[in-house]
Design a protein around this motif. Structure first.
Motif, PDB file in Angstrom:
ATOM      1  N   THR A 275       6.516   7.505 -25.598  1.00 50.93           N
ATOM      2  CA  THR A 275       5.729   6.454 -25.043  1.00 50.93           C
ATOM      3  C   THR A 275       5.543   5.524 -26.276  1.00 50.93           C
ATOM      4  O   THR A 275       5.442   4.323 -26.051  1.00 50.93           O
ATOM      5  N   LEU A 276       5.345   6.024 -27.732  1.00 52.09           N
ATOM      6  CA  LEU A 276       5.152   5.325 -28.601  1.00 52.09           C
ATOM      7  C   LEU A 276       6.591   4.536 -28.889  1.00 52.09           C
ATOM      8  O   LEU A 276       6.355   3.178 -29.073  1.00 52.09           O
ATOM      9  N   THR A 277       7.809   4.743 -28.409  1.00 48.13           N
ATOM     10  CA  THR A 277       9.079   3.994 -28.696  1.00 48.13           C
ATOM     11  C   THR A 277       9.093   2.925 -27.761  1.00 48.13           C
ATOM     12  O   THR A 277       9.155   1.705 -28.223  1.00 48.13           O
TER      13      THR A 277
ATOM     14  N   ASP B 190       7.949  -2.699 -26.633  1.00 48.50           N
ATOM     15  CA  ASP B 190       7.271  -3.958 -25.777  1.00 48.50           C
ATOM     16  C   ASP B 190       6.500  -4.710 -26.774  1.00 48.50           C
ATOM     17  O   ASP B 190       6.393  -6.119 -26.468  1.00 48.50           O
ATOM     18  N   ARG B 191       5.906  -4.344 -27.666  1.00 41.53           N
ATOM     19  CA  ARG B 191       4.633  -5.092 -28.551  1.00 41.53           C
ATOM     20  C   ARG B 191       5.513  -5.749 -29.933  1.00 41.53           C
ATOM     21  O   ARG B 191       4.918  -6.820 -30.037  1.00 41.53           O
ATOM     22  N   SER B 192       6.679  -5.395 -30.327  1.00 43.21           N
ATOM     23  CA  SER B 192       7.108  -6.161 -31.494  1.00 43.21           C
ATOM     24  C   SER B 192       7.258  -7.618 -31.434  1.00 43.21           C
ATOM     25  O   SER B 192       7.131  -8.267 -32.394  1.00 43.21           O
ATOM     26  N   PRO B 193       7.953  -8.037 -30.138  1.00 44.26           N
ATOM     27  CA  PRO B 193       8.096  -9.638 -30.217  1.00 44.26           C
ATOM     28  C   PRO B 193       6.665 -10.078 -29.976  1.00 44.26           C
ATOM     29  O   PRO B 193       6.645 -11.165 -30.637  1.00 44.26           O
ATOM     30  N   ILE B 194       5.691  -9.552 -29.657  1.00 40.19           N
ATOM     31  CA  ILE B 194       4.449 -10.363 -29.570  1.00 40.19           C
ATOM     32  C   ILE B 194       3.883 -10.369 -30.886  1.00 40.19           C
ATOM     33  O   ILE B 194       3.223 -11.202 -31.747  1.00 40.19           O
ATOM     34  N   TYR B 195       3.931  -9.102 -31.669  1.00 42.40           N
ATOM     35  CA  TYR B 195       3.362  -9.025 -33.014  1.00 42.40           C
ATOM     36  C   TYR B 195       4.092 -10.089 -34.050  1.00 42.40           C
ATOM     37  O   TYR B 195       3.604 -10.564 -35.000  1.00 42.40           O
TER      38      TYR B 195
END
Length: 185
Positions: free
Chosen positions: A137-139, A144-149
């Motif tokens: 789940t963390l992976t 999913d979130r890294s491109p937004i961050y």
């Protein structure tokens, strides 16, 4: 930059990034070094709701929580410059990103997946990791979130071996390259 320098924060610094990236620890240390207020947005939400984040998720759902999160962020960004640490999902909402750009600066604390897993694996306070396979789940969340961050105004790569004071100094050094955010006096 030396420890003896004085700084004037001109815009609120909003730490964004994954759970376990150090947003609260570095946020507290940075606020102390700069002599400005620090607020953890999740703590502010819990205080306003008189409930923990996991309780809010369980009783009212993530959508309710995200609305409260946006309200708290708006309030924090409307005050004098300070330091805010956000929950891992706060920066995902376009409205929150717009508020941060308009009234502050987003600083992405970018830690590796391995570092994040080591920091969160033994904690039961992460509602999104209450799954059959929390590492998977963390992976997934990480990817999913890294491109937004990455849309944040500033990017700090987290060295898993660096101390909180060392990482805080790295953040100050990076902020000081932007006199519109942090002025050295």
């Amino acid at each position: 930059m030396s420890e003896g320098q004085h700084y004037q924060l001109k815009r609120t610094v909003v730490f964004v990034g994954m759970m376990g990236s150090g947003k609260t620890a570095i946020g507290r240390a940075l606020a102390l070094r700069l002599g400005v207020p620090f607020v953890d947005s999740d703590t502010a939400i819990e205080e306003a709701a008189a409930a923990t984040i996991p309780e809010i998720f369980a009783h009212d759902g993530e959508s309710f929580f995200r609305k409260r999160e946006a309200e708290v962020l708006e309030r924090l960004l409307s005050g004098p410059p300070g330091v805010v640490s956000t929950g891992g999902g706060a920066f995902l909402a376009a409205g929150n990103r717009d508020m941060i750009v308009e009234h502050g600066v987003g600083v992405w604390l970018d830690a590796s997946l391995e570092t994040l897993w080591e920091r969160v694996r033994h904690k039961d306070t992460r509602p999104l990791l209450r799954t059959a396979d929390p590492k998977a789940t963390l992976t997934q969340i990480f990817h999913d979130r890294s491109p937004i961050y990455a849309l944040a105004g500033l990017h700090i790569s987290i060295d898993a071996e660096a101390s909180i004071p060392e990482t805080t100094q790295s953040v100050i050094d990076r902020l000081a390259t932007r006199p519109d955010i942090l002025e050295t006096t």
